[in-house]
Each structure stands twice: as C-alpha cells, then as structure tokens.
Design an enzyme around this catalytic site. Sequence first.
Site, PDB file in Angstrom:
ATOM      1  N   GLU A   5       0.851  -1.182   0.000  1.00  0.00           N
ATOM      2  CA  GLU A   5       0.000   0.000   0.000  1.00  0.00           C
ATOM      3  C   GLU A   5       0.895   1.243   0.000  1.00  0.00           C
ATOM      4  OE1 GLU A   5      -3.466   1.616   3.023  1.00  0.00           O
ATOM      5  OE2 GLU A   5      -1.599   0.862   3.861  1.00  0.00           O
TER       6      GLU A   5
ATOM      7  N   ASN B 255      -7.182   6.039  -1.653  1.00  0.00           N
ATOM      8  CA  ASN B 255      -6.079   5.108  -1.411  1.00  0.00           C
ATOM      9  C   ASN B 255      -6.308   3.957  -2.383  1.00  0.00           C
ATOM     10  OD1 ASN B 255      -4.147   3.359  -0.396  1.00  0.00           O
ATOM     11  ND2 ASN B 255      -4.607   3.824   1.740  1.00  0.00           N
TER      12      ASN B 255
ATOM     13  N   LYS C  48      -9.567   1.742  -1.828  1.00  0.00           N
ATOM     14  CA  LYS C  48      -9.747   1.206  -0.476  1.00  0.00           C
ATOM     15  C   LYS C  48     -11.071   1.643   0.142  1.00  0.00           C
ATOM     16  CE  LYS C  48      -7.144   1.074   3.913  1.00  0.00           C
ATOM     17  NZ  LYS C  48      -5.874   1.517   4.521  1.00  0.00           N
TER      18      LYS C  48
ATOM     19  N   GLU D  35      -6.117   8.544   7.858  1.00  0.00           N
ATOM     20  CA  GLU D  35      -6.525   8.247   6.482  1.00  0.00           C
ATOM     21  C   GLU D  35      -7.848   8.915   6.120  1.00  0.00           C
ATOM     22  OE1 GLU D  35      -5.948   4.431   4.617  1.00  0.00           O
ATOM     23  OE2 GLU D  35      -4.747   3.780   6.334  1.00  0.00           O
TER      24      GLU D  35
ATOM     25  N   CYS E 148      -4.601  -2.961   3.103  1.00  0.00           N
ATOM     26  CA  CYS E 148      -4.373  -2.765   4.531  1.00  0.00           C
ATOM     27  C   CYS E 148      -5.575  -3.122   5.397  1.00  0.00           C
ATOM     28  CB  CYS E 148      -3.905  -1.334   4.783  1.00  0.00           C
ATOM     29  SG  CYS E 148      -2.986  -1.149   6.338  1.00  0.00           S
TER      30      CYS E 148
ATOM     31  N   ASN F 135       0.462  -1.019   5.167  1.00  0.00           N
ATOM     32  CA  ASN F 135       1.399  -0.293   6.039  1.00  0.00           C
ATOM     33  C   ASN F 135       0.813  -0.388   7.436  1.00  0.00           C
ATOM     34  OD1 ASN F 135       3.108   2.338   4.364  1.00  0.00           O
ATOM     35  ND2 ASN F 135       1.851   0.854   3.306  1.00  0.00           N
TER      36      ASN F 135
END
Length: 307
Positions: free
Chosen positions: A47, A109, A126, A144, A170, A195
């Site tokens: 990611e 993302n 994501k 995020e 993730c 991550n």
Amino acid sequence: MDRHLTLAVCQTGPVQRSATRAETVGRLVHLLERAAAAGAELAVFPEMALTTFFPRWTLDESEIEGFYEERVPGPQTQPLFDAARRLRLGFALGYSEIADEDGRKRRFNTMDLVDADGSLVGRYRKIHLPGSEASEAGTTVHLERRYFEPGNLGFPVFAYRGARIGLALCNDRRWPETYRMLCLNGAEVVLIGYNTPAVLAEAPTLDHLRMFHNHLPMQAGAYQNTVWVAAAAKAGVEEGQALIGGSCIIAPTGEIAALAVSVDDEVIVHRADLGLIDTCRRVNFDFARYRRPSEYGLIAERAGPVA
C-alpha cells in the site's frame, strides 16, 4: 487440467519522506526484476508504495500535493511500467490517487492491477479507511479519513493469465466482507498491500499480538473463501514509526506457503496451485451447495432498546 500462477510478494523497507519518487521507483523496479528472475508471473507491492505513509501527520493542503498521483503511469512512475513490459511480469501497485470526478478533486487510497505489457487491467479504491480526520490524544496517528474518501468501485475482480484476481488494501484485510465479496465475484487470488504500525498507543497490552492479528484475518479469509492471498508490507522504521513486515503468501487451506523474514526490501515467491481452490471448496465451502443467505433470517429493526 493443472492450473498454476507463480506469485511474488515484493515487500519494501521504509520509504522516508526525503526519498525522491525516482529513488523509490528504482527500488520497486529492482524488486520486480528479482521477482522475474525467480519465475514470478504476477507481483504485488505494498500500500502507498511510492511514498512515505504521510497520514501519520497532520498536514495542510500545500504539504500533501506531492504525495498523490494524478495519473498512473506518469513521468515518474513510467520506469516501473516499462520494466513490467520488458520482464513480461504484471504487478499490483498501491498508491495515493487524486482524480477529477463529479466536478471536484477526489482522493483515494488506490491499487492498480497492471498487465505484463504495462497496461492497466483494473483499479481498486480502499473501502475500509481506518483512523480519523484529526489527531486524538492517546491514539496512534492514522489520519486516512483526513486524506482519503472511501472507495467507490466496490470489490471488482479481474482476469489475468487465466486467473481471477481481486485487490485489497491494509485495513480491508481485517474485514470478512472483503474476502466474501471478492469470492462471490469470482476471485481466485487476492492481492493485498499494507502499512501497519508495530505498536498501538491506544492498546499497548496487545502489542505482542500485532503480527498474529496481521496474519489471522488473511488466513481465515483465504480458508473460508477458498482463495490464495498474497500480501505485501511496507516494513521497518519509517519516519520514526516502526512498521511490521510479515509479508506472506497464503494458500486456500489457510496455511502460510511463503513468509518474509526481514523488515527490508525482500521478495518471496510461491507457485500457487489454483486447483487447490476446487479441492478446498469440495471439502467445506461449496457456496452453491451450502450457502443459503435466504435462510439465515434478518434481525428486525427495533425502535427502542431490547427489553
């Protein structure tokens, strides 16, 4: 007929904020070359593989521009796509995307699946965004939701070399819906990039379980949905924050077939037997035969608390 797909997981060590895009892309090209030399047919990167994990900081608009890609491939990422074409090796790449949609700038993302000729096969954005929009006292900084909006492409599945490939990023890997939706959409292989901090300020008593909790949902998702899972970490100490490694390839049996041993740039490879999916499905998880969602029943909505 035997069906196999040789998977490579390209784990990276930390990407510091001072690293240029050219330096980072050069590392990814080298990893792709190592994967090709090992006989891989499809590789997955972490990611946000092109930059440091910038959602650990509270940044203003002018500071975040350089972390996003307006188009992929672009001038700085083209060498990776050229390498795919030269090596005849497709890959999945996680990065931060900025797109003009609905008359405004939107940030996601994102992970792209790229063919062996360097062309785009498909895109995933994501869905399960962790953290918050502002720093909170006593918590690990994961902002995020400040820098991305939830993905709007669902859980698509793409054809690649005769296999059906799904993508996730993730925090997605912790949710059973991810694997179930991908499986229902026909996925045979799920590629994941992540991550993940090695410690959480809000739950230090659980720090010893970080790697266990990393692998647990992926192994369960692989087993319960009869899919191969290949997951690539960004690892090591990045901008003072330790990230776990644990990159892995997991079989539909739930077994870890290959596991990274470092927190640095590393490639692991496994020849995935796609026929094993059918074997596992016959044993326990033949959805067409056993899955009966219409018979599960629903919990009726209630106006007030349960007595």
